[in-house]
Scaffold this active site. Sequence first.
Site, PDB file in Angstrom:
ATOM      1  CB  THR A   6       4.588  -5.760  77.423  1.00 13.07           C
ATOM      2  OG1 THR A   6       5.883  -6.291  77.137  1.00 13.07           O
ATOM      3  CG2 THR A   6       4.362  -5.816  78.932  1.00 13.07           C
ATOM      4  CE  LYS A  55       2.091  -1.919  77.611  1.00  8.93           C
ATOM      5  NZ  LYS A  55       2.612  -2.290  76.279  1.00  8.93           N
ATOM      6  CE  LYS A  59       8.776  -6.544  79.622  1.00  7.69           C
ATOM      7  NZ  LYS A  59       8.328  -6.229  78.256  1.00  7.69           N
TER       8      LYS A  59
END
Length: 295
Positions: free
Chosen positions: A94, A244, A169
């Site tokens: 990611t 994050k 995502k």
Amino acid sequence: MARVAFIGLGNMGGGMAANLAKGGHDVRAFDLSADALERAREKGCSAVASAAEAVADADAVVTMLPAGKHVRDVYDASVFGKAPTDAILIDCSTIDVTTAREESAKARAQGYEMVDAPVSGGIAAADAGTLTFMVGGSEDGFAKARPYLELMGKAVIHAGGPGAGQAAKICNNMLLGASMIATCETFVLAEKLGLDLQTFFNISSQASGQNWSMTSYCPVPGVGPETPADRNYEGGFATALMLKDLRLAMEAAESVDAYTPMGSHAEELYTRFLELGGDGKDFSAIIRMIAEKAD
């Protein structure tokens, strides 16, 4: 049987590599951690000494790395020009959309097909092979990557061109982070109003407030299905990883001038929770901070 290079054997990558080996592939695994390499060997992978050794003669290269910098470093130094050009390159990390698109462009310029394929589902799903993959790349790249991804996941969805998987995502996880906070606030309020929390769960999980954070990942111990809340918020999806992803979402929002007040506030709250020592806990443990602030 295909030769698969798998680079990055952390909490997620280890289970993913094991499922590729279980699916009959010759998985050549590399990680900087000797312990991770040993666990991969025990699960049917072949441990190798470097990323470049892993990708030599590979039919597919799969990476699961912490951040965009690591993806750039690994692909630029150890994949491009080292792996055969007919190998499909699959980055499951990611990372930011810009880096994903830049690495895809570099791959294309050197004759490779590359897809960004970040995952949703957490450690348990990685181990069980039930992840959801959001895939960005060309139709040909998606077609080449899909057989490998299907061994690691229950759903493999083509989101669009290069970077689209990363975009999907971070949008998904921004929604998840914000909805978890709202769910936690709701349970704290319900308790203070004198409601039995299991009863409230039974009501709201079948009413208009129903959401995944409540029905599948309830932040209250002993309520709903088993979740990290029942294990003192251990395992699951770490707060540091949620933060994050929220920061990636905020960077992306700024780059396209998108107004995301709920996402921004979720980032602020998770930053505060991490600073208070929540970084090692599952992200649903933020309910503790919310409950303490309410007292």
